[in-house]
Design a protein around this motif. Structure first.
Motif, short mmCIF file in Angstrom:
data_model
loop_
_atom_site.label_atom_id
_atom_site.label_comp_id
_atom_site.label_asym_id
_atom_site.label_seq_id
_atom_site.Cartn_x
_atom_site.Cartn_y
_atom_site.Cartn_z
N ILE A 199 0.86 -1.19 0.00
CA ILE A 199 0.00 0.00 0.00
C ILE A 199 0.89 1.23 0.00
O ILE A 199 1.92 1.27 0.68
CB ILE A 199 -0.93 0.02 1.23
CG1 ILE A 199 -1.87 -1.18 1.22
CG2 ILE A 199 -1.74 1.30 1.27
CD1 ILE A 199 -2.74 -1.28 2.45
N SER A 200 0.49 2.25 -0.76
CA SER A 200 1.26 3.49 -0.82
C SER A 200 0.31 4.66 -1.00
O SER A 200 -0.78 4.53 -1.56
CB SER A 200 2.27 3.45 -1.98
OG SER A 200 2.91 4.70 -2.14
N SER A 201 0.76 5.82 -0.52
CA SER A 201 -0.01 7.05 -0.72
C SER A 201 0.34 7.71 -2.05
O SER A 201 -0.26 8.72 -2.42
CB SER A 201 0.25 8.04 0.42
OG SER A 201 1.63 8.35 0.51
N ASN A 202 1.32 7.16 -2.78
CA ASN A 202 1.69 7.69 -4.08
C ASN A 202 0.70 7.23 -5.15
O ASN A 202 0.16 6.13 -5.08
CB ASN A 202 3.10 7.24 -4.47
CG ASN A 202 4.16 7.83 -3.58
OD1 ASN A 202 4.09 9.01 -3.23
ND2 ASN A 202 5.14 7.03 -3.18
N ASN A 203 0.51 8.06 -6.14
CA ASN A 203 -0.46 7.76 -7.19
C ASN A 203 0.24 7.05 -8.35
O ASN A 203 0.49 7.63 -9.40
CB ASN A 203 -1.13 9.05 -7.67
CG ASN A 203 -2.27 8.77 -8.62
OD1 ASN A 203 -2.84 7.69 -8.61
ND2 ASN A 203 -2.59 9.74 -9.46
N TYR A 204 0.53 5.78 -8.19
CA TYR A 204 1.19 5.00 -9.22
C TYR A 204 0.20 4.59 -10.31
O TYR A 204 -0.99 4.42 -10.06
CB TYR A 204 1.83 3.75 -8.63
CG TYR A 204 2.91 4.03 -7.61
CD1 TYR A 204 4.04 4.76 -7.96
CD2 TYR A 204 2.81 3.56 -6.30
CE1 TYR A 204 5.04 5.01 -7.04
CE2 TYR A 204 3.80 3.80 -5.37
CZ TYR A 204 4.90 4.53 -5.75
OH TYR A 204 5.89 4.78 -4.83
N THR A 205 0.71 4.41 -11.52
CA THR A 205 -0.15 4.03 -12.64
C THR A 205 0.33 2.79 -13.39
O THR A 205 -0.39 2.25 -14.21
CB THR A 205 -0.25 5.19 -13.65
OG1 THR A 205 1.05 5.52 -14.12
CG2 THR A 205 -0.89 6.41 -13.01
N ARG A 206 1.56 2.35 -13.17
CA ARG A 206 2.10 1.18 -13.88
C ARG A 206 2.82 0.27 -12.90
O ARG A 206 3.34 0.72 -11.88
CB ARG A 206 3.08 1.60 -14.98
CG ARG A 206 2.44 2.39 -16.12
CD ARG A 206 1.56 1.49 -16.97
NE ARG A 206 1.01 2.21 -18.11
CZ ARG A 206 -0.15 2.84 -18.09
NH1 ARG A 206 -0.89 2.86 -16.97
NH2 ARG A 206 -0.62 3.46 -19.16
N ILE A 207 2.86 -1.01 -13.22
CA ILE A 207 3.58 -1.98 -12.40
C ILE A 207 4.39 -2.90 -13.29
O ILE A 207 3.92 -3.33 -14.35
CB ILE A 207 2.61 -2.78 -11.50
CG1 ILE A 207 3.41 -3.70 -10.56
CG2 ILE A 207 1.62 -3.58 -12.33
CD1 ILE A 207 2.54 -4.34 -9.49
N THR A 228 5.11 6.35 -14.68
CA THR A 228 5.09 5.85 -16.05
C THR A 228 6.43 5.20 -16.30
O THR A 228 7.43 5.57 -15.70
CB THR A 228 4.89 6.99 -17.07
OG1 THR A 228 5.92 7.96 -16.88
CG2 THR A 228 3.53 7.63 -16.90
N MET A 229 6.47 4.22 -17.17
CA MET A 229 7.68 3.43 -17.27
C MET A 229 7.87 2.86 -18.65
O MET A 229 6.93 2.50 -19.33
CB MET A 229 7.60 2.28 -16.25
CG MET A 229 8.88 1.49 -16.02
SD MET A 229 9.32 0.34 -17.31
CE MET A 229 7.89 -0.67 -17.37
N CYS A 230 9.13 2.83 -19.08
CA CYS A 230 9.52 1.97 -20.18
C CYS A 230 10.85 1.35 -19.82
O CYS A 230 11.64 1.94 -19.10
CB CYS A 230 9.62 2.74 -21.50
SG CYS A 230 10.92 3.96 -21.54
#
Length: 429
Positions: A199-207, A228-230
């Motif tokens: 769990i995190s308070s950060n707003n992640y969008t990719r895993i 975001t990640m590549c």
């Protein structure tokens, strides 16, 4: 697409699936039974429940058979005959608190299809992010054993969702259940069940998940939840609105001074070789590193301390009598034990966040001399930092200098402790 070149479609039923957002799909192969290969689809859709306490989104996992060619031309033409879906939940079931907005999926395939893992990234209405892990075996258990939501009759044979090499010959009763009652009553829970994996308070969008096998052949699992990640040549690229940053996952050169440091760094992307600490090269175990060092350094025992390089011979401090003083060295590994050595004395480390402190209440003659901050891990000891404390001679005309220095030193230490404590509290929050 079926063998006649027609595209198969998801059947939309008003009120059962509203504005679906497709996230990902994965083909899970069954080597021993290819006719039962499944394609799993992950998506979210708007909740049709109008109550104010209901979450706006519902996350789903659906599956179809790889061999599904759709129904007969008379019934269910160009529609999947094996399509089933179930709710995918991540959160705290005992408190009925869930992360309902599915953001991303990463599938870690295994030789045994049952052991395939699904790493799912969710967000919540209270702006938190969670990672939940699912097994294909657990997902299959719901599809194979749950009742069909809203269907109160005897389940026909073959069971709806069963793979058939000739899907157009399936009985109408089986196909009708898929058509009108494709949702399972039971929910798909994560492996941990009681709580999310992360769990995190950060707003992640990719895993992204990576699994590498270390030198001892034990697998290490790395999970990256990011904005975001590549990925390219073991690098992560983070994209922000104002800049792009990269992180090199292979930093083997940082541990290149010895095999012990390379192995104890526990970097799964690095291993020791005859050329030093190198990426993705098989490494000998730590005990071999020590034996190798013993061959190169005569009479060196396993627990003998490695001295620092000439560039790190130490810092000299001139300290007057009668004042407090403290020494500090960085903590490079939380797996190691840190001690301070002064002659034959051994003192424990006072850990303050990422530093190891040694406090001297009042300087007397016995406290002058050489100090070493030593880390020890798996029998390998290393001098991280050393100091030389020498007496500072103060003229008689400035007898008050010592009393003035003492508060300044303790004020500095107090500020360091306060800053460390505040930073720790901020991180904990």
């Amino acid at each position: 697409m079926d063998k006649d070149g027609n595209f198969l479609q998801f059947r939309r039923k008003v009120g059962s699936r509203t504005n679906p957002t497709f996230i990902s799909a994965s083909w899970v192969k069954r080597k021993e039974d290819p006719d039962n290969d499944k394609i799993y689809m992950f998506f979210r859709e708007k909740n049709s429940d109008p109550s104010p306490e209901a979450d706006r989104w519902i996350s789903r996992v659906a599956r179809v058979c790889k061999v599904d060619e759709g129904g007969s031309k008379r019934f269910f033409q160009n529609m999947w005959t094996s399509f089933l879906k179930a709710r995918l939940v991540c959160g705290f079931p005992e408190e009925s608190l869930y992360f309902n907005r599915l953001q991303d999926i990463y599938v870690m395939h295994a030789d045994n299809w049952r052991h395939t893992r699904i790493y799912a990234l969710f967000t919540s209405s209270w702006n938190s992010t969670a990672v939940c892990i699912y097994s294909i075996d657990g997902i299959e258990d719901v599809f194979e054993n749950s009742t069909f939501k809203g269907y109160d009759y005897n389940i026909p044979t073959p069971r709806p969702g069963t793979c058939a090499t000739n899907s157009r010959s399936l009985p109408l009763a089986t196909v009708n259940v898929v058509k009108d009652y494709s949702e399972m009553t039971d929910w798909v829970h994560s492996i941990q069940y009681r709580a999310p994996f992360y769990i995190s308070s950060n707003n992640y969008t990719r895993i992204v998940v990576d699994q590498v096998r270390a030198a001892d052949q034990w697998p290490s699992l790395l999970c990256f939840a990011i904005y975001t990640m590549c990925s390219f040549r073991k690098k992560l690229v983070f994209g922000f609105s104002e800049k792009i940053s990269t992180v090199d996952l292979q930093r083997c050169q940082d541990y290149n001074d010895s095999c012990e440091n390379c192995v104890l760094a526990r970097d799964p992307y690095c291993a020791w070789s005859t050329f030093g600490c190198m990426p993705t090269i098989f490494c000998f175990m730590l005990y071999y590193c020590v034996l190798q060092s013993e061959q190169n350094i005569a009479n060196r025992s396993k627990r003998e301390t490695v001295s620092p390089t000439p560039a790190d011979l130490g810092t000299v401090h001139l300290v007057p009598l009668g004042v407090p003083f403290y020494l500090s060295c960085p903590i490079a590994s939380y797996h190691a034990d840190y001690t301070w050595r002064h002659g034959h004395r051994r003192s424990p480390c006072l850990q303050m966040q990422s530093n190891c402190l040694h406090l001297i209440p009042v300087m007397t003659e016995e406290y002058y001399g050489k100090y070493e901050c030593v880390s020890e891990e798996k029998g390998y000891a290393k001098v991280v930092k050393n100091y030389q404390l020498s007496k500072q001679l103060i003229p008689d005309t400035n007898t008050d200098m010592a009393s003035a220095v003492a508060p300044q030193l303790w004020i500095s230490l107090g500020m360091a402790v306060a800053v460390t404590t505040a930073a720790h509290a901020q991180i904990t929050i």
